[in-house]
Design a protein around this motif. Sequence first.
Motif, short mmCIF file in Angstrom:
data_model
loop_
_atom_site.label_atom_id
_atom_site.label_comp_id
_atom_site.label_asym_id
_atom_site.label_seq_id
_atom_site.Cartn_x
_atom_site.Cartn_y
_atom_site.Cartn_z
N ALA A 72 1.10 3.83 -3.12
CA ALA A 72 0.53 5.16 -2.88
C ALA A 72 1.57 6.26 -2.95
N PHE A 125 -10.27 6.93 -1.97
CA PHE A 125 -9.32 6.54 -0.92
C PHE A 125 -9.30 5.03 -0.66
N CYS A 133 -7.85 3.06 -2.37
CA CYS A 133 -6.49 2.63 -2.68
C CYS A 133 -5.52 2.88 -1.54
N HIS A 134 -5.97 3.56 -0.49
CA HIS A 134 -5.14 3.79 0.69
C HIS A 134 -5.58 2.90 1.85
N LEU A 145 0.83 -1.20 0.00
CA LEU A 145 0.00 0.00 0.00
C LEU A 145 0.87 1.25 0.00
#
Length: 101
Positions: free
Chosen positions: A11, A81, A83-84, A7
């Motif tokens: 990111a 978000f 993806c976070h 992650l």
Amino acid sequence: SKADYYLVETAFGAGYFFQQVGAQWDSMHTVAPADIIPSLNFPMLFFNGSKDHRDSEDKWLSLCKHEELSSLKVYQGWDHFFCHDSRFVHDMLDRIDRFVQ
């Protein structure tokens, strides 16, 4: 966890850093995805959250030169978000892996 490692790498490895929102916003205004996507001669995989602006998802896919091989994954109940969030990292990486094969 390993998911958290991936992650952070995905990111922040690409150059997204704190206090750079203005520069990111400016750079987004310098490109026209609708002009670029049709020129790309490969299938594309898009990710989005169901709480994001979803007015252009169908357009993204229709612009793809290989529309029948391109794909969109929408994470329900999330905005960009997702993806976070380490709960989604394995799914995203698995989808990317299957897509490129």
